[in-house]
Enzyme design. Structure first.
Site, short mmCIF file in Angstrom:
data_model
loop_
_atom_site.label_atom_id
_atom_site.label_comp_id
_atom_site.label_asym_id
_atom_site.label_seq_id
_atom_site.Cartn_x
_atom_site.Cartn_y
_atom_site.Cartn_z
N LYS A 13 28.22 72.80 61.93
CA LYS A 13 29.70 72.30 62.35
C LYS A 13 30.56 73.35 61.97
O LYS A 13 31.37 74.05 62.98
CB LYS A 13 30.12 71.12 61.87
CG LYS A 13 29.14 69.94 62.46
CD LYS A 13 29.56 68.38 61.83
CE LYS A 13 29.80 68.55 60.57
NZ LYS A 13 28.65 68.56 59.57
N ARG A 88 33.83 60.23 60.59
CA ARG A 88 32.73 60.06 60.10
C ARG A 88 32.12 58.68 59.79
O ARG A 88 31.16 58.18 59.59
CB ARG A 88 32.68 60.59 58.43
CG ARG A 88 32.34 61.91 58.45
CD ARG A 88 32.37 62.30 56.86
NE ARG A 88 31.30 63.13 56.25
CZ ARG A 88 31.48 64.59 56.34
NH1 ARG A 88 32.40 65.00 56.73
NH2 ARG A 88 30.63 65.44 55.70
N ARG A 127 23.31 77.51 51.55
CA ARG A 127 24.71 77.72 51.83
C ARG A 127 25.37 78.48 50.65
O ARG A 127 25.40 78.04 49.72
CB ARG A 127 25.33 76.34 52.45
CG ARG A 127 26.77 76.50 52.53
CD ARG A 127 27.37 75.61 53.48
NE ARG A 127 27.39 74.38 53.03
CZ ARG A 127 27.54 73.15 53.56
NH1 ARG A 127 28.22 73.33 55.20
NH2 ARG A 127 27.64 71.95 53.14
N ARG A 160 28.60 75.36 46.67
CA ARG A 160 29.38 74.18 46.66
C ARG A 160 28.26 73.01 45.62
O ARG A 160 26.99 73.15 45.88
CB ARG A 160 29.43 73.52 47.95
CG ARG A 160 30.75 73.80 48.64
CD ARG A 160 30.55 73.23 49.95
NE ARG A 160 30.51 72.16 50.21
CZ ARG A 160 30.50 71.20 51.50
NH1 ARG A 160 30.84 72.14 52.33
NH2 ARG A 160 30.18 70.06 51.34
N ARG A 171 23.67 62.51 50.86
CA ARG A 171 24.55 62.71 51.84
C ARG A 171 23.85 62.51 53.26
O ARG A 171 24.62 61.77 54.25
CB ARG A 171 25.41 64.24 52.01
CG ARG A 171 26.31 64.31 50.67
CD ARG A 171 26.59 65.75 50.19
NE ARG A 171 26.98 66.52 51.13
CZ ARG A 171 26.75 67.88 51.37
NH1 ARG A 171 26.10 68.62 50.25
NH2 ARG A 171 27.22 68.42 52.22
P1 ADP Z 1 29.40 69.05 55.09
O1 ADP Z 1 29.91 70.30 55.75
O2 ADP Z 1 28.18 69.56 54.22
O3 ADP Z 1 29.14 68.04 56.09
P2 ADP Z 1 31.98 68.44 54.36
O4 ADP Z 1 32.65 69.51 53.95
O5 ADP Z 1 32.35 67.98 55.76
O6 ADP Z 1 30.29 68.49 54.27
O7 ADP Z 1 32.50 67.26 53.33
C1 ADP Z 1 32.03 67.22 51.92
C2 ADP Z 1 32.60 65.88 51.37
O8 ADP Z 1 33.88 65.63 51.86
C3 ADP Z 1 31.72 64.71 52.07
O9 ADP Z 1 30.42 64.53 51.34
C4 ADP Z 1 32.64 63.52 51.89
O10 ADP Z 1 32.56 63.11 50.36
C5 ADP Z 1 34.16 64.16 51.69
N1 ADP Z 1 34.41 64.01 53.10
C6 ADP Z 1 34.74 65.12 54.21
N2 ADP Z 1 35.15 64.62 55.36
C7 ADP Z 1 35.19 63.25 55.23
C8 ADP Z 1 35.47 62.08 56.19
N3 ADP Z 1 35.89 62.44 57.26
N4 ADP Z 1 35.27 60.99 55.58
C9 ADP Z 1 35.13 60.66 54.37
N5 ADP Z 1 34.82 61.48 53.41
C10 ADP Z 1 34.81 62.91 53.99
P1 ADP Z 2 28.08 71.97 58.50
O1 ADP Z 2 29.65 72.50 58.84
O2 ADP Z 2 27.69 71.08 59.67
O3 ADP Z 2 27.88 71.28 57.35
P2 ADP Z 2 27.59 74.92 58.24
O4 ADP Z 2 28.13 75.25 59.51
O5 ADP Z 2 28.31 74.87 57.08
O6 ADP Z 2 27.19 73.27 58.55
O7 ADP Z 2 25.90 75.48 58.17
C1 ADP Z 2 25.24 75.03 56.99
C2 ADP Z 2 24.52 76.09 56.48
O8 ADP Z 2 23.50 76.38 57.43
C3 ADP Z 2 25.12 77.46 56.22
O9 ADP Z 2 24.75 78.30 55.28
C4 ADP Z 2 24.92 78.35 57.81
O10 ADP Z 2 25.27 79.71 57.36
C5 ADP Z 2 23.69 77.77 57.93
N1 ADP Z 2 23.63 77.70 59.59
C6 ADP Z 2 24.50 77.22 60.18
N2 ADP Z 2 23.96 77.24 61.73
C7 ADP Z 2 22.78 77.60 61.55
C8 ADP Z 2 21.63 77.87 62.55
N3 ADP Z 2 21.85 77.39 63.76
N4 ADP Z 2 20.41 78.29 62.10
C9 ADP Z 2 20.25 78.49 60.80
N5 ADP Z 2 21.34 78.41 59.89
C10 ADP Z 2 22.41 77.88 60.06
#
Ligand code: ADP
Ligand code: ADP
Ligand code: ZN
Length: 215
Positions: A13, A88, A127, A160, A171
């Site tokens: 995303k 979420r 990541r 992270r 998660r």
């Molecule tokens: P990822 O990119 O791995 O999906 P995020 O950066 O979106 O993770 O979120 C990291 C953490 O921040 C989540 O595990 C949660 O604890 C909190 N968080 C982020 N967005 C939300 C949301 N919309 N509602 C509740 N918690 C959230």
């Molecule tokens: P999210 O925001 O959904 O948690 P990220 O965009 O941070 O996910 O992506 C998670 C990890 O996977 C990052 O290290 C990113 O570089 C990698 N990644 C994202 N899209 C792809 C893909 N299509 N194929 C392989 N790796 C990816």
């Protein structure tokens, strides 16, 4: 373009949102990024959120709903926005509808990125993120030119705290229990587009752009 990117942690995303902000000149609103900034700054909200984030759980709905409501009122959202990591829960999605209605706005698209669980674990453990500009990398799938250094700004990359395997599993379970129901929520609302997120980053981007340009 008023867009939600839906999908499990690691689906891509943030990666896709960053490309779309440049393409459409609209902001990426990542509740995760906003919460991490609050934790770093030691604000009251950050102190409240930290324990939930460290444990891989969700921060309470009222906290994130308030963040997004305030953020959507800022001027740079006038032409659109990309919500990344929000909503979420069903309660957050309902609250978003109310906020948008009050502002006289309507969502254009909800795109759901679909990725296998094992691929998610590999993506999240590899990541890396730039400390300075926030750009994301992957040690294997999207490495920087020089290990540990951001191509865009020269900043140091970090991993992270919640991208460790144990917290990742938690998660993914939280996603399955609390967030996955939003797929049928938006499907029922007629707003959902599903995208195969298993392909390499440029291919996912290309498909996403063609979905966004279709009616
Ligand atoms: P990822 O990119 O791995 O999906 P995020 O950066 O979106 O993770 O979120 C990291 C953490 O921040 C989540 O595990 C949660 O604890 C909190 N968080 C982020 N967005 C939300 C949301 N919309 N509602 C509740 N918690 C959230
Ligand atoms: P999210 O925001 O959904 O948690 P990220 O965009 O941070 O996910 O992506 C998670 C990890 O996977 C990052 O290290 C990113 O570089 C990698 N990644 C994202 N899209 C792809 C893909 N299509 N194929 C392989 N790796 C990816
Ligand atoms: Zn950088």
């Amino acid at each position: 373009m008023k867009l939600i990117l839906l999908g499990p942690p690691g689906a891509g995303k943030g990666t896709q949102a960053k490309m779309l902000t440049e393409k459409f000149n609209i902001p990426q609103i990542s509740t995760g990024d906003i919460l991490r900034a609050a934790v770093k700054d030691g604000t009251a909200m950050g102190l409240k959120a930290k324990a939930f984030m460290d444990a891989g759980g969700l921060v309470p709905d009222e906290v994130v709903v308030g963040i997004v409501r305030d953020r959507l009122l800022e001027a740079d959202c006038d032409n659109g926005f990309i919500l990344d990591g929000f909503p979420r829960t069903v309660a957050q999605a309902d609250a978003l509808q109310v906020s948008l209605q009050t502002m006289g706005k309507e969502l254009d698209r909800v795109i759901s990125l679909d990725v296998d669980a094992e691929a998610l674990v590999e993506r999240l453990t590899g990541r890396r993120t730039c400390k300075v500009c926030g750009r994301g990398y992957h040690v294997k799938f999207d490495p920087p030119g020089k290990a540990g250094i951001c191509d865009a700004c020269g900043g140091d990359l970090f991993q992270r705290d919640d991208d460790r395997e144990e917290t990742i599993r938690k998660r993914l379970q939280v996603y399955a229990d609390q967030t996955a129901p939003l797929i049928s929520y938006y499907r029922d609302a007629g707003a959902l587009m599903e995208l195969d997120g298993m392909q390499p980053i440029p291919q996912v981007q290309e498909k996403m752009l063609s979905l966004l340009q279709a009616n």
